[in-house]
Design a protein around this motif. Sequence first.
Motif, PDB file in Angstrom:
ATOM      1  N   SER A  44      96.911  10.267  -7.750  1.00 19.77           N
ATOM      2  CA  SER A  44      96.389  11.559  -7.315  1.00 19.77           C
ATOM      3  C   SER A  44      97.086  12.028  -6.045  1.00 19.77           C
TER       4      SER A  44
ATOM      5  N   ASN B 108     100.908  12.468  -6.763  1.00 14.53           N
ATOM      6  CA  ASN B 108     101.128  13.613  -7.647  1.00 14.53           C
ATOM      7  C   ASN B 108     100.968  14.926  -6.891  1.00 14.53           C
ATOM      8  N   ARG B 109      99.938  15.001  -6.048  1.00 17.24           N
ATOM      9  CA  ARG B 109      99.740  16.227  -5.261  1.00 17.24           C
ATOM     10  C   ARG B 109     100.916  16.470  -4.318  1.00 17.24           C
TER      11      ARG B 109
ATOM     12  N   PHE C  39     103.466  19.614  -4.579  1.00 21.46           N
ATOM     13  CA  PHE C  39     103.536  20.508  -3.417  1.00 21.46           C
ATOM     14  C   PHE C  39     104.962  20.607  -2.862  1.00 21.46           C
TER      15      PHE C  39
ATOM     16  N   ARG D  10     110.220  16.088  -9.124  1.00 19.80           N
ATOM     17  CA  ARG D  10     108.795  15.788  -9.025  1.00 19.80           C
ATOM     18  C   ARG D  10     108.525  14.341  -9.391  1.00 19.80           C
TER      19      ARG D  10
END
Length: 777
Positions: free
Chosen positions: A12, A15-16, A20, A319
Amino acid sequence: MSDVSSSPSKSSISNRVAIFTVAHRKILVTIAAITSLLLASGIPRTSFDTSLGALLTQSDPYLDELRVMQEEFPSPLEVSFAFVAGENETVFNHELLQAIADLRENFRAIPFATRISSLLSYESPETGRRLFITAPANYSASELRGLSEVALNDRLLTANLLSDDARLSFATITTEGNDVSAAERLQIANAVVLLRDQLRDRHPTVGIHANSEVMLEQSSQQAMLDDLTSLMPFVILACVLAICYCFRSATLGICILTHTLFTLLSTIGALGYLGFAFNSISIIAPLVLVIISVANSVHIISIYKQALHRGVEKIEAMRESVLHNFQPVTLAALTTAIGFSSLNMCSSPAIQEFGQIVALGIVFAYVLTLLLLPAVLIWMTSKREVIASSGVPFMEGTLQKISAFTRRRDSSIFWICTALAIITFFLLPLNETDFDRLDFIAADSDIKQFYDEVSTHYNRGPALTYGIDARTAQAAIDPDFLRRVEEFGFWLNQQAAVESVASLVDVVKTINRVQHDDVGFDRIPDDIDTVSNYLLGYALVQTEDFPLFGFVNLEFSMMNIFVNATPMSNQQLIDFDSRVTKKFQQDFPDVDLLHGSGILLFSRMDELVTIELLQGYSISLLLITLSLIVGMRSIYFGILSIIPNLLPATMVFGFWALFVGQLDPFVMMLFSISIGLVVDDTVHLLSHYLEKRRAGLDQAKSIDYAISTAGPALSITTIVLALGTTILIGANTIYFQQAAKLLVPIVVLALALDLFYLPTILRRFDKQFKPENIVTS
């Protein structure tokens, strides 16, 4: 034992962050670039502090005593010239004496110079007679030989200006340079070097050398600047070329170069605004930052390139790279910063600032890795170019063979590495904290030649000054007290390590003898009034070379004892001082002994710094382990990570004990920071290993995945670290050379142990855990 975790899941948070940083890359790269350039405007504010005081440990009680001595007996800044006669000659020859006369005529070319002491101006304080009453050219060779005999029989002259073999003579220039600025001290040093070179040109047959504290500072600063300007480009170029070769892409090399340059600009500029001054230790920090910055970039690039090679689009590939690397890169940055921050435990300002500068640089490198690097990579690389340059990932075949080899030879590798670890651990006590202070002066420097000549002709080592604080006014000139000091002086003269001793006792006895014109009165008078009158009378006729208040303070409550010691190492000097202090405390339980020699503080610094750095190392190891426990969400694996983090430095320093065996504060500093450099390998391997174990893969596949995923980047970073550090062997600065000799084997061994030894450890100590028992996100 089970692992517990209350932290947010890796996926989490990572990934954020990944979403971003990639989605807002244009804004982030703009902010990062503008901020870096604004910080870079502070670079002109940076300065250098090459003073010896920057190295001294502030925790040594002798430092306060030295400051008291400097207040009571302020000494001017001096410059010493040594004139050395040729073979089968003495200094009493026309050419050499003319060189001294030449110096007397031109010494005021040195800024702030006030006077000069030499053979030509020497006047005996005992007889009041000058050695030379006219110019040297007016003396015949036989007359000069007669003067030589007179000079050699003058104990004050041979103790200060003339060697016992009459082949070396000093000329000492006194300046008002104590309160001048650093720039003005540099001017003094440059003027001394210029004058020395002019004298050499005019008197080529005479050996002429110069030495001064300001020359040491100038030599250190020049060496630092030379190393930075000559080595920095080579370090950066070598690192970038290594990256280009490993990734088969010049574009990726340019991306890393961009990240590295912005890291340097931000760090050095911030230091300028914060008022930091580079010293002879911290000057190595920018070079260390180049290597760390490049290593940070490699992990992002490696996963990014692997994703592109699989056909993933650039945005998604970046990413994915940030997602996989955020946790290990964050942990690696944190633990490396902790390793360097541990140097704050050391009370030497120079070592403290080195740690602070690198830790600050690590923060900038980490932030720019997330804000700047993703945008630069996406902008500058094309998917087609990366795929075309990919081929087989760097060292993929070799890493697969290593994985297979560790499975086949698991038992042998484990026990051989364990045996080496145990053997080298027991070798560590063979290291001795002793070194020669002159080893830190470049072998080809004129200052080193100065010391070599003095050692050859004088058999003289450190000049020590002790202060005796009798606590009350006139107590230091009490006849009974002076007789006790005289007995202490006799004891000092009997020590094998002592060449000569001088104190107020010698002044009082000499005045008493001269007053009575009878050698039978070469003793201390019986009443304090006579002593006081003698000294006050001497103050009216004293020579500048032998001032009264260099021996005793104005209140007659404190006196100096000057001890010229024979050449000795640090440990020998410490042992000698310990004997002197113990003897004094036995003979003078009612007064205080003050240690007024900077050279003694440097000797004691070795022991103090060693203790402080070991304390810092222990704390950093604890904090790094706690960070890994939290970061990997596993108590067990956090503790298990200690083994591969400790062993590289332990093994290298074990072999160092076997083949070198001598440690100094700066070698100990390298030992202390080594854990901050090697932990990166362990973090990445264990993070990827635990990722697959928590996903349900078995032990063998998890190890293979960790090595194949993190192995290429770790191999590249090790090559970069080793290559960049190896270049430092060509440095003028001894600290750079030592860094290369020790850090290269440590980082190479760290990778070898993580690739070969760590898998065997995991196979043994992870067997009791089933994947479902390991906390998963």
